[in-house]
Every structure is written in C-alpha cells, then in structure tokens.
Scaffold this motif. Structure first.
Motif, PDB file in Angstrom:
ATOM      1  N   PRO A 245     -14.128  -3.092  -8.953  1.00  0.00           N
ATOM      2  CA  PRO A 245     -13.317  -2.387  -9.955  1.00  0.00           C
ATOM      3  C   PRO A 245     -12.097  -3.197 -10.359  1.00  0.00           C
ATOM      4  N   SER A 246     -11.644  -2.967 -11.575  1.00  0.00           N
ATOM      5  CA  SER A 246     -10.398  -3.582 -12.043  1.00  0.00           C
ATOM      6  C   SER A 246      -9.241  -2.634 -11.756  1.00  0.00           C
ATOM      7  N   SER A 247      -8.027  -3.160 -11.812  1.00  0.00           N
ATOM      8  CA  SER A 247      -6.862  -2.311 -11.547  1.00  0.00           C
ATOM      9  C   SER A 247      -6.058  -2.092 -12.814  1.00  0.00           C
ATOM     10  N   PHE A 248      -5.304  -1.015 -12.820  1.00  0.00           N
ATOM     11  CA  PHE A 248      -4.358  -0.760 -13.899  1.00  0.00           C
ATOM     12  C   PHE A 248      -3.070  -0.227 -13.298  1.00  0.00           C
ATOM     13  N   THR A 249      -1.966  -0.479 -13.956  1.00  0.00           N
ATOM     14  CA  THR A 249      -0.661  -0.007 -13.503  1.00  0.00           C
ATOM     15  C   THR A 249      -0.404   1.378 -14.073  1.00  0.00           C
ATOM     16  N   TRP A 250      -0.209   2.349 -13.185  1.00  0.00           N
ATOM     17  CA  TRP A 250       0.114   3.702 -13.653  1.00  0.00           C
ATOM     18  C   TRP A 250       1.448   3.682 -14.419  1.00  0.00           C
ATOM     19  N   ILE A 251       1.525   4.410 -15.508  1.00  0.00           N
ATOM     20  CA  ILE A 251       2.737   4.437 -16.328  1.00  0.00           C
ATOM     21  C   ILE A 251       3.825   5.326 -15.733  1.00  0.00           C
ATOM     22  N   TYR A 252       3.434   6.429 -15.145  1.00  0.00           N
ATOM     23  CA  TYR A 252       4.386   7.471 -14.749  1.00  0.00           C
ATOM     24  C   TYR A 252       5.597   6.961 -13.961  1.00  0.00           C
ATOM     25  N   PRO A 253       5.424   6.122 -12.926  1.00  0.00           N
ATOM     26  CA  PRO A 253       6.602   5.702 -12.148  1.00  0.00           C
ATOM     27  C   PRO A 253       7.582   4.828 -12.925  1.00  0.00           C
ATOM     28  N   TYR A 254       7.139   4.282 -14.060  1.00  0.00           N
ATOM     29  CA  TYR A 254       7.972   3.326 -14.789  1.00  0.00           C
ATOM     30  C   TYR A 254       8.633   3.913 -16.043  1.00  0.00           C
ATOM     31  N   ILE A 255       8.439   5.198 -16.278  1.00  0.00           N
ATOM     32  CA  ILE A 255       9.006   5.814 -17.481  1.00  0.00           C
ATOM     33  C   ILE A 255      10.531   5.684 -17.527  1.00  0.00           C
ATOM     34  N   PRO A 256      11.263   5.903 -16.435  1.00  0.00           N
ATOM     35  CA  PRO A 256      12.729   5.725 -16.510  1.00  0.00           C
ATOM     36  C   PRO A 256      13.131   4.302 -16.881  1.00  0.00           C
ATOM     37  N   TRP A 257      12.434   3.314 -16.321  1.00  0.00           N
ATOM     38  CA  TRP A 257      12.758   1.920 -16.646  1.00  0.00           C
ATOM     39  C   TRP A 257      12.479   1.616 -18.109  1.00  0.00           C
ATOM     40  N   ILE A 258      11.342   2.081 -18.606  1.00  0.00           N
ATOM     41  CA  ILE A 258      11.000   1.855 -20.020  1.00  0.00           C
ATOM     42  C   ILE A 258      12.034   2.510 -20.924  1.00  0.00           C
ATOM     43  N   HIS A 259      12.425   3.734 -20.577  1.00  0.00           N
ATOM     44  CA  HIS A 259      13.431   4.444 -21.371  1.00  0.00           C
ATOM     45  C   HIS A 259      14.774   3.714 -21.350  1.00  0.00           C
ATOM     46  N   SER A 260      15.137   3.147 -20.200  1.00  0.00           N
ATOM     47  CA  SER A 260      16.437   2.484 -20.079  1.00  0.00           C
ATOM     48  C   SER A 260      16.523   1.238 -20.954  1.00  0.00           C
ATOM     49  N   LYS A 261      15.384   0.647 -21.293  1.00  0.00           N
ATOM     50  CA  LYS A 261      15.367  -0.549 -22.132  1.00  0.00           C
ATOM     51  C   LYS A 261      15.166  -0.226 -23.606  1.00  0.00           C
ATOM     52  N   THR A 262      14.328   0.762 -23.889  1.00  0.00           N
ATOM     53  CA  THR A 262      13.945   1.049 -25.277  1.00  0.00           C
ATOM     54  C   THR A 262      14.703   2.222 -25.885  1.00  0.00           C
TER      55      THR A 262
ATOM     56  N   VAL B 269       0.810  -1.216   0.000  1.00  0.00           N
ATOM     57  CA  VAL B 269       0.000   0.000   0.000  1.00  0.00           C
ATOM     58  C   VAL B 269       0.844   1.267   0.000  1.00  0.00           C
ATOM     59  N   ALA B 270       2.158   1.111  -0.015  1.00  0.00           N
ATOM     60  CA  ALA B 270       3.028   2.288   0.025  1.00  0.00           C
ATOM     61  C   ALA B 270       2.839   3.144  -1.214  1.00  0.00           C
ATOM     62  N   ASP B 271       2.902   4.433  -1.020  1.00  0.00           N
ATOM     63  CA  ASP B 271       2.823   5.343  -2.161  1.00  0.00           C
ATOM     64  C   ASP B 271       4.073   5.216  -3.008  1.00  0.00           C
ATOM     65  N   ALA B 272       3.926   5.513  -4.307  1.00  0.00           N
ATOM     66  CA  ALA B 272       5.058   5.404  -5.224  1.00  0.00           C
ATOM     67  C   ALA B 272       6.100   6.479  -4.922  1.00  0.00           C
ATOM     68  N   ASN B 273       7.349   6.138  -5.176  1.00  0.00           N
ATOM     69  CA  ASN B 273       8.432   7.116  -5.083  1.00  0.00           C
ATOM     70  C   ASN B 273       8.695   7.639  -6.486  1.00  0.00           C
ATOM     71  N   TYR B 274       8.311   8.880  -6.739  1.00  0.00           N
ATOM     72  CA  TYR B 274       8.381   9.414  -8.091  1.00  0.00           C
ATOM     73  C   TYR B 274       9.675  10.165  -8.373  1.00  0.00           C
ATOM     74  N   THR B 275      10.606  10.166  -7.414  1.00  0.00           N
ATOM     75  CA  THR B 275      11.816  10.975  -7.569  1.00  0.00           C
ATOM     76  C   THR B 275      12.571  10.628  -8.838  1.00  0.00           C
ATOM     77  N   GLU B 276      12.772   9.343  -9.083  1.00  0.00           N
ATOM     78  CA  GLU B 276      13.528   8.921 -10.259  1.00  0.00           C
ATOM     79  C   GLU B 276      12.850   9.383 -11.542  1.00  0.00           C
ATOM     80  N   THR B 277      11.537   9.288 -11.574  1.00  0.00           N
ATOM     81  CA  THR B 277      10.797   9.708 -12.756  1.00  0.00           C
ATOM     82  C   THR B 277      10.965  11.197 -13.005  1.00  0.00           C
ATOM     83  N   GLU B 278      10.864  11.987 -11.938  1.00  0.00           N
ATOM     84  CA  GLU B 278      10.941  13.431 -12.103  1.00  0.00           C
ATOM     85  C   GLU B 278      12.339  13.870 -12.528  1.00  0.00           C
ATOM     86  N   ILE B 279      13.375  13.188 -12.038  1.00  0.00           N
ATOM     87  CA  ILE B 279      14.733  13.494 -12.482  1.00  0.00           C
ATOM     88  C   ILE B 279      14.874  13.193 -13.971  1.00  0.00           C
ATOM     89  N   TYR B 280      14.329  12.031 -14.379  1.00  0.00           N
ATOM     90  CA  TYR B 280      14.402  11.649 -15.798  1.00  0.00           C
ATOM     91  C   TYR B 280      13.716  12.690 -16.674  1.00  0.00           C
TER      92      TYR B 280
END
Length: 341
Positions: free
Chosen positions: A319-336, A49-60
């Motif tokens: 309700p169904s769940s979905f994974t927010w994209i924002y926290p994963y943008i640095p990881w996606i960029h690092s691969k693609t 239930v922890a909130d996401a840590n967006y620091t890495e995303t915002e730096i990217y």
C-alpha cells in the motif's frame, strides 16, 4: 597539578568543532525554506509510530465559526463515492480512469501538477498538489524540499509540460512543515505560495479540507485520488499524457503495517494507507503530493482528507501512504489565514 598538553589540544579541538557545527546550522537556517533547521533529524521508532496529538486541531476548530461546527462531526458510515465517469480503464495512475472535459469537474479541477527543478534547471521531482485558494497550493514536503525553483500547472487534463496544450502556470515559494523529516517522510506536507494568482474557471477550482478526524471508523472506505503518474517505476518513465483518477480503499493501519513490515518499512505517524489491488490499482511516480478526497454524506463535493506521500514502487502490492490533513489544519491556517469551517 600539571595539565597535559594533549588535554589542552583536545579541548581546543572540541571547542572549534562546536563553533563549526553551530556555524553550519546557522548557515542552513539562513538558506533554507524550512520553518526549522534540523530537517534531517532521524526519529526513533517510538516517535514514528506515535499517535497524533489532535488537541491543537480541536482547539482551532472549536474557536472558529461556532455556527458551523456541526460539519466537523460527520458520520463517515454512509460516505458517497465521487462521481467521475471516465472513458476507459487503463491508467497512468494504476487502474485509473482517464478524465475528459465532461468529467473534469469539482473537486478534481483543484488538482495541480507540481514540478521542482534544481539550480541548473534540471527536473528533480514531478508531483501533484491541490488548490486551496487563488494563491495557495498544498502538496507533499518531499516534492519540494530540495528544489531551487517550483512551478505549478493548473487547469488541464493533458500533459501540462510536454504538450502544446495551454495551461495556467505560476512559479511558487515552498513553505515546508517545520517538523518534516526527509529520512522517513514524517510530516510530509508543504504549502506553495504562488507568485501569480490563479483565476478560477470551469477547469480551475479550489478544494476544501475535510474536518473529519481520522479514526478506525474510516477503515475500508473509498477515497479518490488523481495524477499524471506513469504506470511504471522504470527510470525516466514519462508522465502520463492524460490526467487519471482512481478510487482506492483506506486500509486499517495494523493491516497496512503487516503488509509493509516484510520489506522493512513502517509508515510514520499521521499517515494513512491506500490499498492496492494485486498491484493493478494505485499511485505511481509523479503522483505523491496529489490530493486524497473523501466525500461525506453531508458534502456536495469531495474534500481533501489527505495528501499522497510514499510509494513503495509500482506496480506492486504494498500500500501507499498519505498524510492525514486533520492534524495540520492549524498550521495551514497560520500560514494561509484560510478559514476551513
């Protein structure tokens, strides 16, 4: 002091067990397509239930294309619905609208159907996905985590597997997020590296990722998703014959938890919830992995703000769940190496 022979035996057994455990983990690492070894680790409730840590995303985001950074500060309060004037409401996606050739336009043409099979060729998972480039597709990790082979079908509104309709298809290699946890679908996101590059056309396009950070300001806004999922969770239900699109409301997280708690489900961190309307509107089997689009006031097209993740059966009210994209943008960029600004 004389040492008991049983103590010696127990010590030797402990050492042998440690060596076996280490060997098994190393073997898993060699054979796995995961970025890390222990993908079955169970998380504590606090971690879920922890909130996401967006620091890495915002730096990217602050470090790439400074002239475009104003796009990341979009005010969501005047969001626009994505236009998809379909022919009728019935739905394989529950309450969805059938797409036609005239309504299968960007960003919907970025949708792909993803089929995973095991070592003997048996289908183990049908899912959706979204095209990021000619060689990269984004989907849910649980869709491909146990697969031996993955096939991606693009560019069609008709059943890509069971009909004679020509489709663009490619096999793919799955790259699963290193912190994905199967037991609770935590960090349920994966990339597919296509073996055959796609050719963009009127029916095959790419989507952009939304740089809007998930906040309560997005509560109750309408998001759009699509898929071939059946309208029932009955065993062996066939996928839909036509691609369907549906608009759903992004729920407040507290309200979502209140609805899922009675059936002992708590969606993990970095996830949002899509509201159902009395069990008549939503996603079903084969729809996880598909994109969740959000069109901000400054966007010409909807952008991917999430990836469908967990459903609690259909048609039901949870309700169904979905994974927010924002926290994963640095990881996606690092691969693609795709620049999302």
């Amino acid at each position: 002091m004389r040492t008991s022979p049983w103590i010696v035996v127990l010590a030797l057994l402990a050492q042998a067990s440690a060596r076996v455990s280490k060997g098994l983990k190393e073997d898993v690492k060699k054979r796995s397509n995961f970025d890390s070894v222990d993908a079955t680790k169970e998380y504590t409730l606090e971690a879920l239930v922890a909130d996401a840590n967006y620091t890495e995303t915002e730096i990217y985001l602050s470090n790439i294309k400074e002239e475009s950074t104003t796009n990341s500060g979009v005010d969501p309060t005047t969001a626009k619905p994505i236009s998809h004037n379909g022919t009728d409401d019935n739905g394989r996606i529950l309450g969805g609208t059938l797409l036609t050739a005239g309504t299968f336009v960007l960003p919907l043409t970025a949708y792909v159907f993803v089929q995973s099979t095991n070592a003997v060729g048996t289908v183990i998972q049908d899912c959706g996905g979204v095209i990021l480039s000619t060689v990269w597709v984004l989907t849910a990790a649980h869709c491909v985590a146990l697969a031996t082979d993955v096939t991606v079908f693009a560019g069609t509104i008709a059943d890509p597997v069971n009909t004679a309709t020509p489709t663009t298809q490619s096999t793919a290699m799955a790259i699963i997020h290193p912190s994905f946890r199967q037991n609770c679908l935590l960090n349920d996101i994966a990339l597919l590296s296509l073996d055959t590059a796609l050719t963009f056309s009127a029916t095959v396009g790419k989507a952009s990722l939304s740089l809007v950070r998930p906040t309560i300001a997005l509560d109750n806004f309408i998001f759009t998703t699509l898929g071939f999922g059946p309208a029932t969770d009955a065993p062996f239900a066939s996928i839909g014959s036509t691609l369907n699109v549906v608009d759903m409301q992004n729920m407040n997280r507290v309200t979502c938890n209140q609805q899922t708690a009675p059936i002992y489900v708590l969606y993990p961190g970095n996830t949002g919830c899509l509201k159902t309307a009395g069990g008549t509107k939503g996603i079903c089997n084969a729809d996880p992995g598909g994109p969740v689009f959000y069109e901000s006031p400054t966007d010409d097209f909807g952008k991917v703000i999430g990836i469908n993740s967990q459903i609690l059966g259909c048609p039901r009210q949870q309700p169904s769940s979905f994974t927010w994209i924002y926290p994963y943008i640095p990881w996606i960029h690092s691969k693609t190496f795709i620049n999302f600004m």
